[in-house]
Design an enzyme around this catalytic site. Structure first.
Site, short mmCIF file in Angstrom:
data_model
loop_
_atom_site.label_atom_id
_atom_site.label_comp_id
_atom_site.label_asym_id
_atom_site.label_seq_id
_atom_site.Cartn_x
_atom_site.Cartn_y
_atom_site.Cartn_z
N TRP A 99 -0.26 17.91 33.33
CA TRP A 99 1.08 18.03 32.75
C TRP A 99 2.15 17.79 33.80
O TRP A 99 3.13 17.10 33.54
CB TRP A 99 1.26 19.38 32.06
CG TRP A 99 0.32 19.56 30.91
CD1 TRP A 99 -0.59 20.56 30.75
CD2 TRP A 99 0.18 18.72 29.75
NE1 TRP A 99 -1.29 20.39 29.57
CE2 TRP A 99 -0.84 19.27 28.94
CE3 TRP A 99 0.81 17.55 29.32
CZ2 TRP A 99 -1.24 18.70 27.73
CZ3 TRP A 99 0.41 16.97 28.11
CH2 TRP A 99 -0.60 17.55 27.34
N ASP B 56 8.26 24.01 33.55
CA ASP B 56 7.52 23.79 32.31
C ASP B 56 6.69 25.06 32.10
O ASP B 56 5.71 25.29 32.79
CB ASP B 56 6.60 22.56 32.46
CG ASP B 56 5.69 22.37 31.25
OD1 ASP B 56 5.75 23.18 30.30
OD2 ASP B 56 4.91 21.39 31.26
N LYS C 269 2.14 27.06 21.88
CA LYS C 269 1.23 27.97 22.59
C LYS C 269 1.62 29.43 22.40
O LYS C 269 0.83 30.19 21.89
CB LYS C 269 1.13 27.59 24.05
CG LYS C 269 0.15 26.43 24.26
CD LYS C 269 0.72 25.22 24.90
CE LYS C 269 -0.22 24.03 24.84
NZ LYS C 269 0.28 22.90 25.60
C1 LIG Z 1 0.54 21.69 26.09
C2 LIG Z 1 1.34 21.46 27.29
C3 LIG Z 1 2.23 20.38 27.41
C4 LIG Z 1 2.36 19.30 26.36
O1 LIG Z 1 2.95 19.74 25.23
P1 LIG Z 1 3.30 18.73 24.04
O2 LIG Z 1 4.04 19.64 23.14
O3 LIG Z 1 2.01 18.25 23.48
O4 LIG Z 1 4.11 17.63 24.59
C5 LIG Z 1 2.99 20.29 28.54
N1 LIG Z 1 2.90 21.18 29.52
C6 LIG Z 1 2.04 22.23 29.45
C7 LIG Z 1 1.98 23.21 30.58
C8 LIG Z 1 1.24 22.40 28.33
O5 LIG Z 1 0.40 23.43 28.27
#
Ligand SMILES: *Cc1c(COP(=O)(O)O)cnc(C)c1O
Length: 354
Positions: free
Chosen positions: A100, A167, A191
């Site tokens: 990511w 993030d 999540k």
């Molecule tokens: C799941 C995830 C993403 C990607 O998320 P999307 O909504 O599919 O773009 C980015 N960063 C982290 C840390 C994630 O766990």
């Protein structure tokens, strides 16, 4: 039949959220209308949106005069691009702790100079690099607080003098932090916040408006703020489901309470993994994640056995990410400890055959 869903995302949400969301689909608060047909400009939806945005700041203990919460269509991957569009003037620093982060770096590189100040690529991202120096003239530092795929997590948040961007997709609302040390936090909501399809962005107002770039309106955080988070048609149902989840967390006692529950779940599972000699954890002990637990069996034959036992125990979505292999148990906020107890029993059951 009780299913134990260890999915890394989209993931399990509280049962009361499913119940309330389904009622709202049939008849939203006795209005005779489904939540799916109400206008995003209706007073009903504006109340939903404002409560959700306020709850985000309340749960994070952030000052509403300094920070703004936005629910935006897209996902964390969209923010990989929106962040540099809004904040990158000349040069930004990124810490690479996995897939990511790498994707975030790739998007930023198209918009300015990116300095990768540290990376844990050398050991397939099984740890968090802590030894690095920031250069000068940086617009911000970006990092990924929890690495969903590898099962690593920042224990200590980088202390820097420049704007800090995070993030936080897979560990937001899971542990207490001083959230005012961040200038921008973003997360895909699937999540710990709600159903897939939105991102949550929490931005410190004063960091916006510093680039000279012409930002396309839909990518411009300030545009969304100026329009009260209604620049375009909102994902009405998605925001409502997020609100239900935020209310659930707030009623439970907020982050402090959920953190205790998360600690209990993670320590039970790690204790089990550490105690069984035929299982090995994948991430370095010091940096292992309380949200995503990655592990594998020492012998291939035990995997087959484990898969069968999981099926019998209604454990689903526990296979590891294809780039890591093994297994990954995601223990997000809404996963009950009972599910972890069932998993622990199954892990111990494998012993009797090994
Ligand atoms: C799941 C995830 C993403 C990607 O998320 P999307 O909504 O599919 O773009 C980015 N960063 C982290 C840390 C994630 O766990």
């Amino acid at each position: 039949m009780k299913i134990h869903n260890f999915s890394a995302g989209p993931c399990v949400l509280p049962a009361t959220v499913y119940q309330q969301a389904s009622e709202a689909v049939l008849n939203y608060q006795n209005s005779g209308l489904s939540i799916l047909e109400i206008s995003h400009r209706s007073s009903e939806f504006i109340a939903i949106l404002e409560e959700a945005r306020q709850l985000v700041l309340k749960l994070l203990s952030l000052d509403a005069t300094q920070y703004t919460a936005l629910f935006l269509q897209g996902s964390a991957s969209m923010e990989f691009l929106r962040v540099p569009l809004n904040l990158l003037q000349t040069k930004a620093a990124y810490i690479d702790t996995g897939t990511w982060s790498s994707k975030a770096i790739k998007e930023a590189k198209g918009l300015g100079e990116v300095v990768e100040v540290a990376s844990s690529r050398d050991r397939n991202y099984t740890y968090i690099p802590s030894d690095y120096e920031l250069g000068t003239h940086l617009d911000y530092l970006h990092f990924t607080s929890n690495n969903t795929i590898y099962g690593t997590q920042f224990v200590e948040i980088p202390q820097v003098e420049i704007p800090l961007v995070c993030d936080m997709s897979s560990d937001i609302f899971s542990r207490k932090l001083d959230f005012s040390q961040f200038d921008l936090i973003y997360a895909g909501v699937q999540k710990n916040i709600g159903p897939a399809g939105l991102s949550l962005v929490v931005v410190k107002n004063e960091i916006l408006g510093k680039t000279t770039r012409a930002i396309p309106s839909i990518m411009d955080y300030q545009q969304h703020i100026n329009h009260g988070n209604l620049y375009h048609t909102a994902n009405v149902f998605g925001v409502y489901a997020c609100l239900l989840n935020l209310r659930w967390l707030n009623d439970l006692g907020g982050i402090e309470v959920i953190e205790r529950m998360n600690n209990e779940k993670a320590s039970l599972l790690y204790r089990t993994i550490d105690g069984l000699d035929y299982i090995k954890g994948i991430a370095d002990q010091k940096y292992r994640s309380k949200m995503n637990v990655t592990f594998d069996f020492e012998a291939a034959g035990l995997k087959e056995l484990f898969d069968i036992y999981c099926r019998d125990a209604n454990i689903v979505n526990i296979q590891g990410h294809r780039s890591v292999g093994g297994y990954r148990a995601s223990l997000y906020n809404a996963l009950p400890i009972e599910s972890v107890e069932v998993l622990v029993q199954v892990l111990e059951q494998v012993k009797h055959k090994s």
